[in-house]
Design an enzyme around this catalytic site. Structure first.
Site, mmCIF file in Angstrom:
data_model
loop_
_atom_site.group_PDB
_atom_site.id
_atom_site.type_symbol
_atom_site.label_atom_id
_atom_site.label_comp_id
_atom_site.label_asym_id
_atom_site.label_seq_id
_atom_site.Cartn_x
_atom_site.Cartn_y
_atom_site.Cartn_z
ATOM 1 N N SER A 48 -9.968 -0.385 7.017
ATOM 2 C CA SER A 48 -9.349 -0.210 5.698
ATOM 3 C C SER A 48 -8.623 -1.428 5.140
ATOM 4 C CB SER A 48 -8.373 0.967 5.727
ATOM 5 O OG SER A 48 -9.086 2.167 5.663
ATOM 6 N N LYS A 56 0.853 -1.200 0.000
ATOM 7 C CA LYS A 56 0.000 0.000 0.000
ATOM 8 C C LYS A 56 0.883 1.241 0.000
ATOM 9 C CE LYS A 56 -3.925 1.994 2.564
ATOM 10 N NZ LYS A 56 -4.793 1.859 3.763
ATOM 11 N N SER A 91 -9.751 1.903 2.805
ATOM 12 C CA SER A 91 -8.855 2.634 1.945
ATOM 13 C C SER A 91 -7.815 1.764 1.220
ATOM 14 C CB SER A 91 -8.122 3.708 2.749
ATOM 15 O OG SER A 91 -7.267 3.116 3.703
#
Lengths: 94, 489
Positions: free
Chosen positions: B178, B79, B154
């Site tokens: 997330s 990420k 997210s």
């Protein structure tokens, strides 16, 4: 409305943000809705309860206060939008 | 053999038996990225050339006996809010569009020490604020199960990349769901570890008391293996737990005999999509057959948790994002008049809409006159929520809820209604408020073929129990055998 236009402009200033006219309107509406929802915490039975700032049990973690040299200063300064003599450069303040 | 459909433990097996080589694996993933990335858009930065070169080097070192290691040459995706030395870390923000961290995050360092190959940095909602990955400055990410739907967020890029077989596994971060919610939306496994189990050093901070890094994987065994790699005490994070390192794969047992599973009635019913509830109830029946006891419990804190979460997360974010000042982190406005104007213009033009909204909310709840009513009260409610979960764990070993009340929603569906986007986090945020571990495992699909996730919550540092429960269920559900993403438009 819980929040006035003057208040949101004050808050934006504290947060160092400029808001455009349409942003002021939008954020006022959003803030109002979100705070209206958030107000349900007032119904929560929290009498006599302390505050929790984090979920782990450790409180203070100490280490020796020693100067350590960060080796890769150049890589760090590489991210500076403006620099001079190995330092971050800002406009004149005084 | 379709290499990119294999799990990491399957890849390891093939490497061991010399059925595959490291460079063949990397090549298969590079080809897959070249084929699917245009539809899914899971990456901010792809490192396909670097990865190819690295795979050859690692292969050589292994052949010459210079390095060993059970994970050497396995690819991964990371990420884009975890610092990677020499490679951009953007947090999907204009503010960090050209930021190159001078060091590796601890989790990334541990990945590198295993000679795992980074295939790229994965898309996310800007600064991890959002539940759809629509708030990325660069581009949206599309759900491989239906390209008109969001992948969740997210960590939407991480979950979509794993689901689309563009990476075998990925690292995500979870502040209010997330990791778990995008895993649920994309039909993969997402684990948010206990707060403190994985070092946050080098994870760009959103809400420091809630953030945690964790694995997004194709199955539960891979989740346990990636957790093994990234855990461990770290001096660089004062909230890192100083506990003995465990081998989580030892917890992967096929039965759950004697395990008490708590089912909080407040997390079901109104607002939950009927198929979601149906599939989770069916999963609970499977658990009974596997030897578990189902206990109905009460956790009447879901709405309090959600309100508390948004107050605390935004308050912490407004403080954490103060560092983005136009001086140290790449972006600076072109024209300004003095330092204050430099701050204001740089921040106003480089933060997206959602980030500004949360900074304003956070600054408001911390400001003089509102601090006690919102921030202090929220911290008290946080104590209340923790007490309620402690009580619940007196009656059961793990708690099962939906991961999200619904399956993936349409792109643009909630974009103009922030409160409705926030409310979709109702099932996941209490786990962050309390610092508990939670895992999302796929438990079927809805009438439109979109994956449904089941959340298993454990007590502090009891990752073994949730992994055991998730693994036992996965062996009977066989989700990956029965369902595959279609990439339909």
């Amino acid at each position: 409305m819980q929040v006035s236009k003057e208040q949101i402009l004050h808050i934006a200033n504290l947060a160092r943000l400029n808001l455009k006219e349409d942003e002021v309107e939008e954020y006022l509406k959003n803030l109002d809705e979100i705070l209206n929802f958030a107000n349900i915490i007032n119904n929560a039975p929290t009498e006599d309860l302390g505050i929790t700032i984090g979920s782990n049990e450790e409180k203070n973690v100490f280490r020796k206060d020693e100067v350590k040299i960060f080796e890769d200063r150049d890589a760090l300064l590489e991210n500076a939008p403006s620099k001079e003599n190995n330092m971050f450069k800002v406009p004149k303040i005084i | 053999m379709n290499i990119t459909e294999l799990t990491v433990h399957e890849l390891q097996e093939k490497l061991k038996n010399k059925e595959l080589t490291i460079s063949e694996i990397t090549k298969a993933y590079v080809d897959r990225i070249n084929e699917k990335e245009k539809d899914v858009q899971a990456f901010v930065t792809t490192l396909t050339e670097e990865a190819t070169k690295q795979s050859e080097e690692i292969e050589e070192k292994i052949n010459s006996g210079e390095i060993k290691g059970e994970f050497a040459g396995i690819p991964i995706g990371i990420k884009d809010n975890m610092c990677t030395k020499g490679v951009k870390t953007t947090c999907s923000s204009k503010m960090l569009e050209n930021f190159i961290a001078p060091y590796d995050a601890t989790a990334v360092k541990k990945i590198n020490e295993e000679n795992i190959i980074n295939l790229g940095k994965l898309n996310m909602d800007e600064f991890a604020m959002g539940g759809s990955t629509e708030h990325s400055y660069f581009h949206k990410t599309y759900n491989p199960w239906n390209l008109n739907k969001v992948p969740g967020g997210s960590s939407g890029g991480s979950a979509a990349a794993v689901a689309a077989n563009m990476v075998p596994w990925a690292l995500g971060s979870d502040t209010g769901g997330s990791i778990r919610q995008p895993a649920s939306f994309c039909g993969v496994v997402g684990l948010k570890p206990t707060y403190g189990l994985v070092s946050r050093y080098g994870l760009v901070a959103f809400a420091s008391s809630l953030d945690q890094i964790g694995p997004i994987t194709k199955d539960v065994r891979d989740s346990a293996m990636l957790l093994n790699i990234i855990t461990g005490h770290d001096e660089m994070d004062t909230t890192s737990a100083n506990i003995e390192k465990k081998d989580y794969t030892k917890a992967l047992k096929k039965d759950v005999k004697g395990m008490k599973i708590g089912v909080p009635k407040e997390f079901y019913g109104e607002g939950v999509q009927p198929e979601v509830e149906e599939k989770i109830k069916a999963a609970l029946e499977e658990y009974k057959k596997l030897g578990a006891e189902i206990v109905e419990i009460s956790l009447d804190v879901a709405e309090y948790s959600l309100a508390t979460y948004y107050i605390i997360a935004c308050a912490e974010a407004s403080s954490n994002l103060g560092r983005f000042d136009g001086v140290r982190y790449t972006h600076r406005a072109k024209d300004y008049n003095g330092l204050w104007d430099l701050y204001k213009k740089s921040r106003s033009e480089a933060f997206g809409d959602e980030v500004k909204r949360r900074i304003i909310l956070g600054t408001y709840v911390l400001s003089s006159g509102y601090y006690d009513a919102y921030y202090k009260k929220a911290q008290q409610v946080r104590t209340l929520v923790m007490n309620k979960f402690n009580e619940a764990f007196g009656k059961c070993d793990v708690i099962i809820t939906p991961t999200s009340p619904t399956t993936a929603f349409d792109i643009g569906g909630k974009l103009n209604d922030p409160l409705s986007m926030y409310k979709a986090d109702i099932c996941t945020v209490s786990v962050n408020i309390t610092g508990l571990p939670g895992i999302s495992v796929p438990c079927g699909v809805d009438n439109d073929g979109m994956p449904i996730g089941m959340q298993i919550i454990g007590n502090r540092f009891e990752e073994e129990k949730i992994l055991n429960a998730a693994y036992a269920y996965e062996q009977v559900e066989k989700f990956r055998e029965n369902h595959k993403p279609t990439f339909k438009k």
